[in-house]
Design an enzyme around this catalytic site. Sequence first.
Site, mmCIF file in Angstrom:
data_model
loop_
_atom_site.group_PDB
_atom_site.id
_atom_site.type_symbol
_atom_site.label_atom_id
_atom_site.label_comp_id
_atom_site.label_asym_id
_atom_site.label_seq_id
_atom_site.Cartn_x
_atom_site.Cartn_y
_atom_site.Cartn_z
ATOM 1 C CE1 TYR A 90 9.362 27.835 4.154
ATOM 2 C CE2 TYR A 90 10.015 28.965 6.174
ATOM 3 C CZ TYR A 90 9.026 28.463 5.344
ATOM 4 O OH TYR A 90 7.711 28.573 5.714
ATOM 5 C CE LYS A 98 7.387 30.579 2.835
ATOM 6 N NZ LYS A 98 6.136 30.519 2.033
#
Length: 299
Positions: A164, A168
């Site tokens: 993640y 991101k």
Amino acid sequence: MGLLDGKVAIITGAGGGLGRAHALLFAKEGAAVVVNDLGGARDGAGGGHSMADQVVKEIQTAGGQAVANYDSVATPAGGEAIVKTALDSFGRVDIVINNAGILRDQTFAKLTDDNLNAVVDVHLKGAFYVSRPAFRVMKENGYGRFVFTASNAGVFGNFGQTNYGAAKMGLLGLSNVLAIEGAKSGIKSNVICPIARTRMTEELLGPLAEHVSPELVTPMVTYLASDACELTHEVFSAGGGRYARVFVGLAPGWFAGKGVEVSADDIAGHIDDIRKQDGYIVPTSIADEITALLPLLTD
């Protein structure tokens, strides 16, 4: 007059949480909204129409304009279809809010390829797949606004979120280049790092959750998507009513001298000088770093 009167906005992952809050306020501010949501679970499994349909119904009941789209952002065809929905329904694309996301947290040592690929496909590749066709339309029209939903987990790091966080953080690079490439066409691109209670984050936030509603992030996103915003190539943290700029700075560092040989021992001996933050700049492209280095090598 609303802040977004006459604008057409695509908001991905708009069936709940942050995306829903954005869609409702955008419509209230006068934008026609494409409410995109696959309708799947928090980990990306499954799908359905009810989430996007409910948000569209809320907007239309309040007198706004909205249309649902259920395509996945994780494929080129899905990205093209999302943009086509905006063009077919409203004739243009002015704003893209890349907000769609899933969570598949695992510690790095246990991270599977499936959980890595799924998260990168939605967060990072998904932003590419939606933004690319939209960028082409914006260039033709000489106007555009992108807001990418990154995360403090990527900028600062967070245990168990290598997939993640990496995806991101990749959005910052994408946004920075779009800000540069879109400048001549009136296209601005910025990044938001939200702290908000959603179905993805509620378990992670604990007691903080009751103080960080998605609606406290949306005003920042709305501003960045509007004509009032002249900023581009920037990153902002937003959560719980606090809004702050996040930036990458380049410090002056230590210059060994032109034409000298440098050893690892030299680096060790000057590491404090290398790490000093005094006198930093905030580069807007690699050209700024080259500009900082050039005088040292040409004097």
